[in-house]
Enzyme design. Structure first.
Site, mmCIF file in Angstrom:
data_model
loop_
_atom_site.group_PDB
_atom_site.id
_atom_site.type_symbol
_atom_site.label_atom_id
_atom_site.label_comp_id
_atom_site.label_asym_id
_atom_site.label_seq_id
_atom_site.Cartn_x
_atom_site.Cartn_y
_atom_site.Cartn_z
ATOM 1 N N ARG A 1 0.839 -1.198 0.000
ATOM 2 C CA ARG A 1 0.000 0.000 0.000
ATOM 3 C C ARG A 1 0.878 1.254 0.000
ATOM 4 O O ARG A 1 0.598 2.216 -0.719
ATOM 5 C CB ARG A 1 -0.949 0.002 1.195
ATOM 6 C CG ARG A 1 -2.043 -1.041 1.111
ATOM 7 C CD ARG A 1 -2.952 -1.001 2.318
ATOM 8 N NE ARG A 1 -3.785 0.208 2.341
ATOM 9 C CZ ARG A 1 -4.490 0.607 3.385
ATOM 10 N NH1 ARG A 1 -4.454 -0.086 4.518
ATOM 11 N NH2 ARG A 1 -5.229 1.698 3.324
ATOM 12 N N CYS B 1 -1.298 6.322 9.017
ATOM 13 C CA CYS B 1 -1.608 5.023 8.409
ATOM 14 C C CYS B 1 -2.702 5.278 7.385
ATOM 15 O O CYS B 1 -2.651 6.267 6.662
ATOM 16 C CB CYS B 1 -2.025 4.018 9.485
ATOM 17 S SG CYS B 1 -3.440 4.566 10.483
#
Length: 278
Positions: A178, A234
Site C-alpha cells: 500500500r 496510516c
C-alpha cells in the site's frame, strides 16, 4: 515496558476497583462483530469500547475514515465507563493491539497518564484459562476532565507545511504494498505522502503476537534517532497508534499522530502523492 501490561499482571488485578478494563475488539468491514464477540465472552469486568461508535467521529468531506470524535462527547463517554483521573485503564483487543492502541492514544491525548495495553490480546487470555464472562459489569459514572495534549497531534496543514523540512520524518504505518502504491484495497487513491518512510505497524510485535520489549523497539526504530520530530500516519489513524506506542516504548518523545492519515490526505485534491521507494 512502560505502556504494556502482561496477562499475569492483569490476572492479579481482577476485581480491583481502581482498574477499568476496556475491550476494544473490532473488525474493519464488520462493524458489529466486536460487540457481538464481547457479548459472547470477555475478560471479567471489562467494558466495551467501539472503534467506530466511540473512538471515531462522523465521516465528513475531510478528516479521514476514522476522524477523532468530538472530545467533549468522548470525555462524557469515558466518564460513563467509570474512568476518571484516579483510575488505571487497561485496553485489549484481538487485532494485535491496533484498536486498544487507539484508546491508549486518545486517553493519553486527553491527559490521562495511567493507561496501558494488554500484551497479546484476548485469544491468548482465554487460551491461558484466565477468567472470562458474558456478563457486562456494573459501571459507576465519574467525571473525566480532559487536558488536551496538543503536541501529540498533527493536522493536515501541519503535515503539508513540514513536507521536506529537515529533521521532520513522516512514518507510514501501512503494509509495504500500500505504501508503494502497488495496491489500495480501501482508499480511492494509492501511494503515500511524499518523503514518508515505511514502518509497517506489525513490526512492533513479535512472532508470538506479543509486543517487542523496549530494547527491540529501539532497534526497530533506530533509523529514526536523528529526527527532530516524527509524524506517524496510516490509512485512517488507527493502525498508526501501535507505532506511536512502540516509539514511546523505544524512548521517543517527539512523536505526533496525523489522525486523518492517508484517507484524509487524499481528500484534498492538490495534496502531492508519491509511489514507489523513497
Amino acid at each position: 515496558m512502560e505502556n504494556i501490561v502482561s496477562q499475569s499482571w492483569l490476572l492479579g488485578q481482577l476485581g480491583d476497583a481502581n482498574i477499568v478494563i476496556a475491550d476494544c475488539r473490532f473488525a474493519l468491514g464488520q462493524p458489529e462483530s466486536g460487540r457481538k464477540l464481547y457479548e459472547q465472552d470477555h475478560i471479567t469486568g471489562a467494558v466495551y469500547v467501539d472503534l467506530e461508535k466511540d473512538l471515531s467521529g462522523a465521516i465528513m468531506a475531510h478528516g479521514g475514515r476514522h476522524p477523532l470524535p468530538d472530545l467533549g462527547a468522548f470525555s462524557i463517554l469515558v466518564g460513563s465507563l467509570g474512568i476518571d483521573s484516579t483510575k488505571t485503564v487497561v485496553a485489549y483487543d484481538d487485532q494485535g493491539g491496533a484498536m486498544a492502541s487507539r484508546l491508549w492514544w486518545m486517553l493519553k491525548f486527553l491527559g490521562h497518564s495511567e493507561v496501558y495495553v494488554l500484551d497479546q490480546g484476548y485469544t491468548a487470555w482465554k487460551a491461558a484459562g484466565y477468567p472470562v464472562t458474558d456478563e457486562a459489569p456494573a459501571t459507576y459514572p465519574r467525571t473525566f476532565s480532559p487536558k488536551v495534549q496538543r503536541t501529540m497531534l498533527a493536522s493536515m496543514d501541519e503535515v503539508k507545511d513540514k513536507l521536506g523540512r529537515p529533521g521532520v520524518v513522516l512514518v507510514d504505518s501501512r503494509e509495504e504494498r500500500r505504501y508503494l502504491g502497488l495496491e489500495e484495497p480501501i482508499d480511492r487513491v494509492a501511494g503515500h505522502i511524499p518523503g514518508a518512510r515505511n514502518y509497517f505497524w506489525k513490526g512492533v510485535l513479535g512472532a508470538d503476537g506479543g509486543w517487542l520489549p523496549a530494547a527491540k523497539q529501539e532497534q526497530h526504530f533506530a533509523g529514526l534517532r536523528d529526527a527532530d520530530e516524527i509524524i506517524v500516519y496510516c490509512g485512517s489513524g488507527v493502525t498508526a497508534c501501535p507505532n506511536v506506542l512502540g516509539l514511546s516504548e523505544a524512548g521517543f518523545d517527539n512523536v505526533k499522530l496525523y489522525s486523518g492519515s492517508w484517507s484524509d490526505w487524499i481528500s484534498w485534491e492538490d495534496n502531492p502523492i508519491a509511489t514507489g521507494e523513497e
